[in-house]
Design a protein around this motif. Sequence first.
Motif, PDB file in Angstrom:
ATOM      1  N   TYR A   1       0.809  -1.213   0.000  1.00 56.56           N
ATOM      2  CA  TYR A   1       0.000   0.000   0.000  1.00 56.56           C
ATOM      3  C   TYR A   1       0.845   1.268   0.000  1.00 56.56           C
ATOM      4  O   TYR A   1       0.343   2.353  -0.274  1.00 56.56           O
TER       5      TYR A   1
ATOM      6  N   CYS B   1       3.122   1.911  -2.138  1.00 54.30           N
ATOM      7  CA  CYS B   1       3.223   2.287  -3.549  1.00 54.30           C
ATOM      8  C   CYS B   1       1.871   2.247  -4.267  1.00 54.30           C
ATOM      9  O   CYS B   1       1.714   2.862  -5.323  1.00 54.30           O
ATOM     10  N   HIS B   2       0.913   1.502  -3.700  1.00 59.50           N
ATOM     11  CA  HIS B   2      -0.412   1.364  -4.319  1.00 59.50           C
ATOM     12  C   HIS B   2      -1.496   1.779  -3.323  1.00 59.50           C
ATOM     13  O   HIS B   2      -2.329   0.960  -2.924  1.00 59.50           O
ATOM     14  N   PRO B   3      -1.500   3.049  -2.905  1.00 58.13           N
ATOM     15  CA  PRO B   3      -2.458   3.472  -1.873  1.00 58.13           C
ATOM     16  C   PRO B   3      -3.917   3.446  -2.331  1.00 58.13           C
ATOM     17  O   PRO B   3      -4.830   3.383  -1.518  1.00 58.13           O
TER      18      PRO B   3
ATOM     19  N   ASP C   1       1.314   7.037 -14.864  1.00 62.17           N
ATOM     20  CA  ASP C   1       0.523   7.459 -13.694  1.00 62.17           C
ATOM     21  C   ASP C   1       1.081   6.868 -12.400  1.00 62.17           C
ATOM     22  O   ASP C   1       1.189   7.558 -11.381  1.00 62.17           O
ATOM     23  N   ASN C   2       1.428   5.595 -12.426  1.00 61.52           N
ATOM     24  CA  ASN C   2       1.913   4.941 -11.219  1.00 61.52           C
ATOM     25  C   ASN C   2       3.319   5.386 -10.841  1.00 61.52           C
ATOM     26  O   ASN C   2       3.692   5.357  -9.670  1.00 61.52           O
ATOM     27  N   SER C   3       4.096   5.819 -11.834  1.00 58.57           N
ATOM     28  CA  SER C   3       5.461   6.265 -11.562  1.00 58.57           C
ATOM     29  C   SER C   3       5.484   7.524 -10.701  1.00 58.57           C
ATOM     30  O   SER C   3       6.454   7.783  -9.983  1.00 58.57           O
ATOM     31  N   LYS C   4       4.423   8.281 -10.746  1.00 60.16           N
ATOM     32  CA  LYS C   4       4.341   9.515  -9.951  1.00 60.16           C
ATOM     33  C   LYS C   4       4.329   9.223  -8.454  1.00 60.16           C
ATOM     34  O   LYS C   4       4.656  10.085  -7.643  1.00 60.16           O
ATOM     35  N   GLN C   5       3.959   8.002  -8.091  1.00 59.97           N
ATOM     36  CA  GLN C   5       3.903   7.634  -6.684  1.00 59.97           C
ATOM     37  C   GLN C   5       5.299   7.595  -6.050  1.00 59.97           C
ATOM     38  O   GLN C   5       5.438   7.731  -4.831  1.00 59.97           O
ATOM     39  N   CYS C   6       6.336   7.459  -6.873  1.00 69.61           N
ATOM     40  CA  CYS C   6       7.713   7.411  -6.362  1.00 69.61           C
ATOM     41  C   CYS C   6       8.074   8.704  -5.634  1.00 69.61           C
ATOM     42  O   CYS C   6       8.914   8.714  -4.726  1.00 69.61           O
ATOM     43  N   GLU C   7       7.463   9.810  -6.051  1.00 72.54           N
ATOM     44  CA  GLU C   7       7.760  11.112  -5.461  1.00 72.54           C
ATOM     45  C   GLU C   7       7.447  11.160  -3.975  1.00 72.54           C
ATOM     46  O   GLU C   7       8.040  11.950  -3.226  1.00 72.54           O
ATOM     47  N   THR C   8       6.534  10.308  -3.512  1.00 69.00           N
ATOM     48  CA  THR C   8       6.150  10.301  -2.102  1.00 69.00           C
ATOM     49  C   THR C   8       7.356  10.087  -1.195  1.00 69.00           C
ATOM     50  O   THR C   8       7.503  10.754  -0.169  1.00 69.00           O
TER      51      THR C   8
END
Length: 364
Positions: A80, A82-84, A105-112
């Motif tokens: 979760y 990376c996949h909230p 779209d999913n690559s943007k989650q790396c910024e977290t």
Amino acid sequence: MVLTCAFSRVLRGFFAAGLSTLFAGVVFGALNPAAQDDSSCVSCHRTRGLIAQFASSEKLPLTVNASQLKASVHGGQTCYACHPGVSKFPHPKNAARDYREFQVDNSKQCETCHADQAKQELDSNHARALAAGNRNAAICTDCHGNHSVSKAASPRYKISTRCGRCHGAIYAQYISSAHGRALLEVDNPDVPVCTDCHEAHKQADPTTQSFRLNSPKLCARCHANAKLMRKYNITADVFNTYVADFHGLTVTLFDKKHPGQKINTAVCTDCHGIHDIQKVTDANSSVIKQNLLNTCRKCHPEATLNFPDSWVGHFPPTRDRYPLVYWVNVFYRYLIPITIGGMIVFVLIDAGGRIIRRFRKGRA
């Protein structure tokens, strides 16, 4: 996006394997997200053949190798992190129209977690190309992978092989160069990989004039390092001798005064090559004596056979190497300070004599 492997099929697989308890955990996790952990995700996503299909008819594999994920640098993270958006079951419908849109779209989650790298990446060639509409421009997962992410430089050659997936022609040149062979054949940790010259997350545009003028400084990171060059019996005077001659002096001045102005003065890559650099002793080297005249004629088309002999190379003249140039330098090294010093002494003596004579005349 529609799951092609029906949920009922997964259910039957669970019960057939005697995993009713595990299924209950999935249901419980859906009702109580706080109780979820990776076990509920793995219970479904370890199923072979589990896929999803986009509106474009492209298929997205959903089977995850749990052992690879655990062994990755993200092994301590939960799914979760990376996949909230998929913390409940059934998962919400994905809005991506095709596979590449899903990846972007999913690559943007790396910024977290990687905010600094994401900020640098915004000013990179890849980000500019993506913003201009090139969806094939590299994103985080293209370079680092997804569920099997390892340390970027482990092993080190992986950096260049990753770049080669998109930059195939350049990679082919690189692996046949002195740098590339040393990296791939003997895993030499000292030779440059792509990111040493172009950086990892903030790549400057290599086609600009400012990048070209700055390129000698990139080469100097290694070739001006006396300790490093000593290991390979290579002179570390390369950069200093370059900036001291006509080519380097002109480039240095233009870099300071007119960094964006185009000039045709040679930089390192004009003579040695860019990605296809060879050892200076290699028969295919552009700077070996047999090939040097052709290299000079790229900028000096009227160069005669003895034109390359006017250059002493990247070595300071010595008594044994270019002795005439060495003794001329020694002569001027003494002549100039003696001449200037003598003139200063003459002026001081003359001025002192005038002062003394004026003082005596005044007393008389």
